[in-house]
Write a protein that holds these residues in place. Structure first.
Motif, PDB file in Angstrom:
ATOM      1  N   ASP A  11       0.844  -1.196   0.000  1.00  0.00           N
ATOM      2  CA  ASP A  11       0.000   0.000   0.000  1.00  0.00           C
ATOM      3  C   ASP A  11       0.886   1.256   0.000  1.00  0.00           C
ATOM      4  O   ASP A  11       0.507   2.279  -0.557  1.00  0.00           O
ATOM      5  CB  ASP A  11      -0.925   0.032   1.216  1.00  0.00           C
ATOM      6  CG  ASP A  11      -2.090  -0.935   1.099  1.00  0.00           C
ATOM      7  OD1 ASP A  11      -2.326  -1.476  -0.008  1.00  0.00           O
ATOM      8  OD2 ASP A  11      -2.765  -1.159   2.127  1.00  0.00           O
ATOM      9  N   LEU A  12       2.046   1.159   0.597  1.00  0.00           N
ATOM     10  CA  LEU A  12       3.002   2.264   0.606  1.00  0.00           C
ATOM     11  C   LEU A  12       3.762   2.349  -0.712  1.00  0.00           C
ATOM     12  O   LEU A  12       3.987   3.428  -1.243  1.00  0.00           O
ATOM     13  CB  LEU A  12       3.990   2.092   1.772  1.00  0.00           C
ATOM     14  CG  LEU A  12       5.100   3.130   1.899  1.00  0.00           C
ATOM     15  CD1 LEU A  12       4.510   4.500   2.223  1.00  0.00           C
ATOM     16  CD2 LEU A  12       6.097   2.701   2.970  1.00  0.00           C
ATOM     17  N   ASP A  13       4.169   1.193  -1.244  1.00  0.00           N
ATOM     18  CA  ASP A  13       4.969   1.159  -2.479  1.00  0.00           C
ATOM     19  C   ASP A  13       4.599  -0.095  -3.267  1.00  0.00           C
ATOM     20  O   ASP A  13       5.052  -1.193  -2.944  1.00  0.00           O
ATOM     21  CB  ASP A  13       6.459   1.151  -2.128  1.00  0.00           C
ATOM     22  CG  ASP A  13       7.364   1.241  -3.345  1.00  0.00           C
ATOM     23  OD1 ASP A  13       6.941   0.845  -4.457  1.00  0.00           O
ATOM     24  OD2 ASP A  13       8.506   1.677  -3.183  1.00  0.00           O
ATOM     25  N   LYS A  49       2.806   0.801  13.932  1.00  0.00           N
ATOM     26  CA  LYS A  49       2.534   0.257  12.602  1.00  0.00           C
ATOM     27  C   LYS A  49       3.343   1.013  11.551  1.00  0.00           C
ATOM     28  O   LYS A  49       3.926   0.406  10.648  1.00  0.00           O
ATOM     29  CB  LYS A  49       1.041   0.339  12.292  1.00  0.00           C
ATOM     30  CG  LYS A  49       0.689  -0.280  10.956  1.00  0.00           C
ATOM     31  CD  LYS A  49      -0.812  -0.319  10.722  1.00  0.00           C
ATOM     32  CE  LYS A  49      -1.114  -0.992   9.395  1.00  0.00           C
ATOM     33  NZ  LYS A  49      -2.555  -1.122   9.168  1.00  0.00           N
ATOM     34  N   GLU A  50       3.391   2.335  11.659  1.00  0.00           N
ATOM     35  CA  GLU A  50       4.159   3.141  10.707  1.00  0.00           C
ATOM     36  C   GLU A  50       5.632   2.738  10.714  1.00  0.00           C
ATOM     37  O   GLU A  50       6.246   2.576   9.654  1.00  0.00           O
ATOM     38  CB  GLU A  50       4.021   4.626  11.055  1.00  0.00           C
ATOM     39  CG  GLU A  50       4.761   5.543  10.122  1.00  0.00           C
ATOM     40  CD  GLU A  50       4.661   7.012  10.523  1.00  0.00           C
ATOM     41  OE1 GLU A  50       5.194   7.846   9.769  1.00  0.00           O
ATOM     42  OE2 GLU A  50       4.076   7.343  11.579  1.00  0.00           O
ATOM     43  N   ALA A  51       6.209   2.548  11.893  1.00  0.00           N
ATOM     44  CA  ALA A  51       7.613   2.148  11.999  1.00  0.00           C
ATOM     45  C   ALA A  51       7.834   0.793  11.339  1.00  0.00           C
ATOM     46  O   ALA A  51       8.816   0.595  10.612  1.00  0.00           O
ATOM     47  CB  ALA A  51       8.050   2.108  13.459  1.00  0.00           C
ATOM     48  N   ARG A  52       6.924  -0.133  11.557  1.00  0.00           N
ATOM     49  CA  ARG A  52       7.066  -1.472  10.977  1.00  0.00           C
ATOM     50  C   ARG A  52       6.946  -1.446   9.457  1.00  0.00           C
ATOM     51  O   ARG A  52       7.708  -2.108   8.756  1.00  0.00           O
ATOM     52  CB  ARG A  52       6.032  -2.419  11.587  1.00  0.00           C
ATOM     53  CG  ARG A  52       6.353  -2.773  13.025  1.00  0.00           C
ATOM     54  CD  ARG A  52       5.270  -3.592  13.670  1.00  0.00           C
ATOM     55  NE  ARG A  52       5.709  -4.030  14.992  1.00  0.00           N
ATOM     56  CZ  ARG A  52       4.893  -4.507  15.914  1.00  0.00           C
ATOM     57  NH1 ARG A  52       3.604  -4.645  15.667  1.00  0.00           N
ATOM     58  NH2 ARG A  52       5.366  -4.879  17.082  1.00  0.00           N
ATOM     59  N   VAL A  53       5.999  -0.667   8.934  1.00  0.00           N
ATOM     60  CA  VAL A  53       5.830  -0.575   7.481  1.00  0.00           C
ATOM     61  C   VAL A  53       7.061   0.066   6.854  1.00  0.00           C
ATOM     62  O   VAL A  53       7.585  -0.422   5.840  1.00  0.00           O
ATOM     63  CB  VAL A  53       4.543   0.200   7.118  1.00  0.00           C
ATOM     64  CG1 VAL A  53       4.486   0.513   5.631  1.00  0.00           C
ATOM     65  CG2 VAL A  53       3.305  -0.590   7.540  1.00  0.00           C
ATOM     66  N   LEU A  54       7.544   1.148   7.442  1.00  0.00           N
ATOM     67  CA  LEU A  54       8.735   1.809   6.908  1.00  0.00           C
ATOM     68  C   LEU A  54       9.954   0.899   6.979  1.00  0.00           C
ATOM     69  O   LEU A  54      10.755   0.853   6.039  1.00  0.00           O
ATOM     70  CB  LEU A  54       8.999   3.119   7.661  1.00  0.00           C
ATOM     71  CG  LEU A  54       8.004   4.248   7.398  1.00  0.00           C
ATOM     72  CD1 LEU A  54       8.248   5.407   8.362  1.00  0.00           C
ATOM     73  CD2 LEU A  54       8.060   4.713   5.947  1.00  0.00           C
ATOM     74  N   ALA A  55      10.097   0.164   8.075  1.00  0.00           N
ATOM     75  CA  ALA A  55      11.233  -0.757   8.211  1.00  0.00           C
ATOM     76  C   ALA A  55      11.166  -1.862   7.162  1.00  0.00           C
ATOM     77  O   ALA A  55      12.183  -2.226   6.561  1.00  0.00           O
ATOM     78  CB  ALA A  55      11.267  -1.360   9.620  1.00  0.00           C
ATOM     79  N   ALA A  56       9.970  -2.387   6.922  1.00  0.00           N
ATOM     80  CA  ALA A  56       9.809  -3.440   5.914  1.00  0.00           C
ATOM     81  C   ALA A  56      10.096  -2.908   4.516  1.00  0.00           C
ATOM     82  O   ALA A  56      10.790  -3.560   3.728  1.00  0.00           O
ATOM     83  CB  ALA A  56       8.404  -4.036   5.993  1.00  0.00           C
TER      84      ALA A  56
END
Length: 126
Positions: A11-13, A49-56
């Motif tokens: 969803d982010l990229d 959740k934001e930290a986890r999505v960005l880290a992934a």
């Protein structure tokens, strides 16, 4: 629980939809357990959740581009085969130190998020 799925990452990229399922599972296993969630406001907080999505997303982009390794990831050989040739490498080192986070836009965003959370600043080595 703020555990993320690969859909959260794509969803982010959307370009990260090409990441192999085994790599997705490996990245998600790491990012869903790597943070002290109290730093981000708890397990159910949006920042967690934001930290986890960005880290992934950072990990996936770094792996896809071979960031920091001249375009090819390397590490110790973890398995080999002869029939139909196969070799697997273990990725060693941290893709989450302050220098490595600068290699992708998602790492830079994660670093900014961490810098805004006072309790998260200590583990990063600058």
């Amino acid at each position: 629980m703020a555990a993320i799925t690969w859909t959260d990452v794509t969803d982010l990229d959307s370009s990260l939809s090409t990441v192999a399922a085994s790599v997705q599972a490996w990245i998600l296993g790491d990012v869903n357990t790597m943070f002290d969630v109290a730093i981000f406001g708890g397990e159910d907080h949006l920042r967690t959740k934001e930290a986890r999505v960005l880290a992934a997303a950072h990990a996936a982009k770094a792996l896809l581009s071979g960031a920091g390794s001249g375009g090819a990831l390397s590490g110790p050989v973890t398995s080999e085969s002869e029939g139909d040739l196969s070799r697997s490498y273990g990725f060693s080192g941290s893709g989450f130190d302050a220098n490595a986070l600068g290699l992708t836009v998602y790492g830079q965003l994660l670093y900014g998020l961490i810098r805004r959370c006072a309790g998260a600043r200590v583990p990063l080595v600058l």
